[in-house]
Motif scaffolding. Structure first.
Motif, PDB file in Angstrom:
ATOM      1  N   MET A   1      39.108   5.140  65.762  1.00  0.00           N
ATOM      2  CA  MET A   1      40.401   5.451  66.030  1.00  0.00           C
ATOM      3  C   MET A   1      41.210   4.118  66.438  1.00  0.00           C
ATOM      4  O   MET A   1      40.716   3.116  66.892  1.00  0.00           O
ATOM      5  N   LYS A   2      42.358   4.134  65.767  1.00  0.00           N
ATOM      6  CA  LYS A   2      43.319   2.872  65.847  1.00  0.00           C
ATOM      7  C   LYS A   2      44.157   3.103  67.056  1.00  0.00           C
ATOM      8  O   LYS A   2      44.250   2.284  67.677  1.00  0.00           O
ATOM      9  N   THR A   3      44.664   4.281  67.269  1.00  0.00           N
ATOM     10  CA  THR A   3      45.607   4.464  68.352  1.00  0.00           C
ATOM     11  C   THR A   3      45.527   5.898  69.122  1.00  0.00           C
ATOM     12  O   THR A   3      44.780   6.761  68.461  1.00  0.00           O
ATOM     13  N   ILE A   4      45.792   5.988  70.032  1.00  0.00           N
ATOM     14  CA  ILE A   4      45.640   7.497  70.888  1.00  0.00           C
ATOM     15  C   ILE A   4      46.832   7.505  71.571  1.00  0.00           C
ATOM     16  O   ILE A   4      47.453   6.694  72.237  1.00  0.00           O
TER      17      ILE A   4
ATOM     18  N   ASP B   1      43.416   7.179  62.799  1.00  0.00           N
ATOM     19  CA  ASP B   1      42.303   6.226  62.354  1.00  0.00           C
ATOM     20  C   ASP B   1      42.989   5.085  61.366  1.00  0.00           C
ATOM     21  O   ASP B   1      44.358   4.845  61.276  1.00  0.00           O
ATOM     22  N   PHE B   2      42.065   4.236  60.984  1.00  0.00           N
ATOM     23  CA  PHE B   2      42.420   3.174  60.195  1.00  0.00           C
ATOM     24  C   PHE B   2      42.791   3.595  58.876  1.00  0.00           C
ATOM     25  O   PHE B   2      43.343   2.752  58.117  1.00  0.00           O
ATOM     26  N   LYS B   3      42.595   4.850  58.424  1.00  0.00           N
ATOM     27  CA  LYS B   3      42.819   5.139  57.281  1.00  0.00           C
ATOM     28  C   LYS B   3      44.151   6.094  57.237  1.00  0.00           C
ATOM     29  O   LYS B   3      44.636   6.827  56.216  1.00  0.00           O
ATOM     30  N   LYS B   4      44.783   5.921  58.199  1.00  0.00           N
ATOM     31  CA  LYS B   4      46.301   6.565  58.650  1.00  0.00           C
ATOM     32  C   LYS B   4      46.496   8.090  58.636  1.00  0.00           C
ATOM     33  O   LYS B   4      47.354   8.737  58.572  1.00  0.00           O
TER      34      LYS B   4
ATOM     35  N   ILE C   1      54.031   9.849  53.844  1.00  0.00           N
ATOM     36  CA  ILE C   1      54.474   8.631  53.168  1.00  0.00           C
ATOM     37  C   ILE C   1      53.517   7.245  53.613  1.00  0.00           C
ATOM     38  O   ILE C   1      53.554   6.971  54.995  1.00  0.00           O
ATOM     39  N   ARG C   2      52.853   6.797  53.113  1.00  0.00           N
ATOM     40  CA  ARG C   2      52.052   5.473  53.586  1.00  0.00           C
ATOM     41  C   ARG C   2      52.359   4.204  52.921  1.00  0.00           C
ATOM     42  O   ARG C   2      51.898   3.184  53.304  1.00  0.00           O
ATOM     43  N   GLN C   3      53.607   4.337  51.974  1.00  0.00           N
ATOM     44  CA  GLN C   3      53.752   3.070  51.465  1.00  0.00           C
ATOM     45  C   GLN C   3      55.235   3.150  51.275  1.00  0.00           C
ATOM     46  O   GLN C   3      55.803   4.347  50.941  1.00  0.00           O
ATOM     47  N   PHE C   4      56.206   2.200  51.346  1.00  0.00           N
ATOM     48  CA  PHE C   4      57.553   2.044  51.070  1.00  0.00           C
ATOM     49  C   PHE C   4      57.902   2.261  49.601  1.00  0.00           C
ATOM     50  O   PHE C   4      57.171   1.748  48.601  1.00  0.00           O
ATOM     51  N   ASP C   5      58.975   2.785  49.249  1.00  0.00           N
ATOM     52  CA  ASP C   5      59.599   3.197  48.002  1.00  0.00           C
ATOM     53  C   ASP C   5      60.944   2.921  47.920  1.00  0.00           C
ATOM     54  O   ASP C   5      61.456   2.734  48.909  1.00  0.00           O
TER      55      ASP C   5
ATOM     56  N   ASN D   1      63.270   0.215  56.685  1.00  0.00           N
ATOM     57  CA  ASN D   1      62.828   1.395  57.556  1.00  0.00           C
ATOM     58  C   ASN D   1      61.839   1.043  58.749  1.00  0.00           C
ATOM     59  O   ASN D   1      61.550   1.800  59.424  1.00  0.00           O
ATOM     60  N   LYS D   2      61.059   0.135  58.423  1.00  0.00           N
ATOM     61  CA  LYS D   2      60.072  -0.280  59.383  1.00  0.00           C
ATOM     62  C   LYS D   2      58.901   0.462  59.594  1.00  0.00           C
ATOM     63  O   LYS D   2      57.598   0.066  59.751  1.00  0.00           O
ATOM     64  N   ARG D   3      59.127   1.756  59.620  1.00  0.00           N
ATOM     65  CA  ARG D   3      57.901   2.676  60.285  1.00  0.00           C
ATOM     66  C   ARG D   3      57.098   3.219  59.166  1.00  0.00           C
ATOM     67  O   ARG D   3      57.684   3.764  58.327  1.00  0.00           O
ATOM     68  N   LEU D   4      55.791   3.189  59.246  1.00  0.00           N
ATOM     69  CA  LEU D   4      54.788   3.567  58.351  1.00  0.00           C
ATOM     70  C   LEU D   4      53.420   3.863  59.377  1.00  0.00           C
ATOM     71  O   LEU D   4      53.221   3.025  60.233  1.00  0.00           O
ATOM     72  N   PRO D   5      52.812   4.816  58.691  1.00  0.00           N
ATOM     73  CA  PRO D   5      53.052   6.113  57.927  1.00  0.00           C
ATOM     74  C   PRO D   5      54.039   7.058  58.741  1.00  0.00           C
ATOM     75  O   PRO D   5      54.323   7.002  59.892  1.00  0.00           O
ATOM     76  N   VAL D   6      54.851   7.833  57.868  1.00  0.00           N
ATOM     77  CA  VAL D   6      55.745   8.899  58.208  1.00  0.00           C
ATOM     78  C   VAL D   6      55.328  10.113  57.387  1.00  0.00           C
ATOM     79  O   VAL D   6      54.820   9.924  56.288  1.00  0.00           O
ATOM     80  N   GLN D   7      56.038  11.061  57.981  1.00  0.00           N
ATOM     81  CA  GLN D   7      55.989  12.297  57.323  1.00  0.00           C
ATOM     82  C   GLN D   7      57.263  12.568  56.689  1.00  0.00           C
ATOM     83  O   GLN D   7      58.266  12.487  57.343  1.00  0.00           O
TER      84      GLN D   7
END
Length: 476
Positions: free
Chosen positions: A315-318, A333-336, A382-386, A393-399
């Protein structure tokens, strides 16, 4: 008819003189933007933080909280720095404390220490002294709203380049970084292009109204100039032919260059005016009271299942979230991928990240004027900016929660924050601004070519204005 022609000519000169200084300011600052954002942009060793895989700590978060008599808090995280694991605990007072994951002991000034650790990680500078470190809860000239993240720590290094690094410790990420040259460029751009000094005088709405008035004057100057050229072009053509026939010196070459170049750059100037005005109108439309923030309070007693028992290998964060009167561990996890486990039963919430994003979207939409929407929303990570959800918007990943009426709400579930909302008018404005104002239509040729084209466009408007002013002086 002759009087009408003269009136058009007179008003073109008056409107052009009124718009002269603003045009000069905008074109010169526009010329500086590629230097600030591309060619002379400061570099930093690492722009993103790549944490190591979290090793299972000796103590659970519940044990640490009980040891320190913490019965309620907002959230927690688990990080590693200085070769030790720590629990970050965000208290009800919005202060983040750090507790050893092996002993439960409080780390004094832990948030400051971690901010400095991150700043040194991003700069890869372990030798320079830290000149100052301050908590920043508001945007300012050096840390502008485009950076989105608050609160952040501003870590200023004692270096010849005056490097400042802004870090958000709870998510272990960087807001931005500035050296001395970028600070100067930011100040120039802010004062000459966005005219933030007007906000200091009368507020944001006052600034936008003044800019819209000036842009309207520019549009009228452009239209009257084109009208004058259309009304007088036969006269201009005859004068040129007579001068060439009589072999006379061209004493009005400045006027001629102003007309010819003005005709060439008129379309460019029109795109700048339309996109700039549209941008300001939408900005005015979106001025409203600050959206209510999502808040949660976690009871320590609700953590019946230990975080050490969660069936996750990497895991990356909790963290923790509250949803539907239940509390869940939130792990990424590290795969977002993001997973949710009930803190009372340990059961996993299937499709939890989409469910939580939809819940948060409904929460933030409740603060907007009610809009009837027929049909169901669709949720996509969304895992990449478009083009719609850009880098700013800085934040990734987002729903991305997309509603049938065209509204898209982007939710960062790991912080329970609304990243941005894009509706019909926002989408149209965003596209017009990046293509008509920032020339993203040239991105296929590369960023350098795109910047050169945009600079040539701004330079053309500047030269036409300068020739127009010179022609005015010669007529006096």
């Amino acid at each position: 008819m002759a009087t009408a022609k003269q009136n058009f000519y007179k008003w073109h000169r008056i409107l052009g003189l009124i718009a002269l200084i603003p045009v000069m300011m905008w074109t010169l600052s526009g010329l500086s933007h590629p230097f600030m954002s591309n060619w002379f942009r400061p570099t930093i060793a690492r722009e993103t933080y790549k944490p190591q895989q979290i090793v299972k700590p000796a103590l659970s978060i519940r044990q640490v909280l009980d040891k320190n008599a913490i019965s309620q808090f907002i959230n927690f995280g688990l990080i590693t720095f200085n070769n030790q694991a720590y629990y970050q605990v965000l208290g009800k007072d919005s202060i983040t404390n750090y507790y050893s994951a092996s002993s439960g002991d409080l780390l004094k000034d832990g948030d400051k220490q971690y901010a400095i650790y991150l700043a040194r990680y991003f700069t890869q500078d372990n030798t320079s002294k830290v000149k100052s470190i301050t908590m920043q809860k508001n945007f300012d000239a050096r840390y502008q709203p485009i950076n989105h993240l608050l609160p952040v720590w501003k870590v200023a290094f004692d270096r010849p380049d005056g490097m400042d690094v802004y870090v958000e410790t709870l998510q272990s990420r960087m807001g931005t970084f500035n050296n001395n040259s970028r600070k100067v460029m930011l100040t120039i751009f802010e004062q000459l292009h966005t005219w933030e000094f007007l906000s200091d005088i009368g507020g944001e709405q006052f600034r936008i109204v003044v800019l819209l008035v000036i842009i309207s004057v520019m549009l009228l100057s452009l239209l009257t100039g084109l009208t004058v050229y259309g009304l007088f072009w036969k006269k201009f053509k005859t004068a040129t032919e007579n001068r060439r026939r009589d072999d006379r010196t061209d004493t009005r070459f400045i006027h001629r260059y102003h007309r010819q170049l003005g005709l060439i750059v008129s379309f460019v100037m029109l795109t700048f005016i339309i996109s700039g005005a549209f941008h300001l109108v939408v900005k005015m439309h979106n001025i409203k009271p600050q959206a209510k923030a999502y808040n949660q309070v976690i009871n320590t007693k609700d953590l019946a299942v230990s975080n050490l028992q969660l069936p996750v290998d990497s895991m990356k964060t909790i963290g923790l979230i509250k949803y539907a009167d239940s509390c869940y561990y939130q792990l990424s996890d590290f795969k977002k991928n993001v997973y949710y486990y009930n803190t009372s039963t340990g059961n996993q919430l299937a499709d939890g990240d989409a469910i939580y994003a939809n819940y948060l979207s409904d929460f933030y939409r409740a603060g907007e004027p009610p809009v009837k929407v027929k049909g169901k929303s669709t949720i996509t990570q969304i895992r990449q900016f478009d083009n719609e959800y850009g880098f700013i918007n800085k934040r990734l990943p987002v729903q991305k929660v997309a509603y049938p009426n065209g509204e898209n709400w982007y939710i960062e579930t790991t912080t329970s924050q609304l990243a941005t909302k894009v509706a019909g008018i926002d989408r149209a404005e965003g596209l017009s601004f990046i293509f008509l104002h920032k020339y993203f239509g040239m991105s296929w040729a590369g960023k350098n070519i795109r910047d050169i084209v945009s600079m040539l466009a701004a330079l053309g408007v500047f030269v036409v204005s300068a020739f127009g002013f010179s022609a005015f002086l010669k007529n006096k």
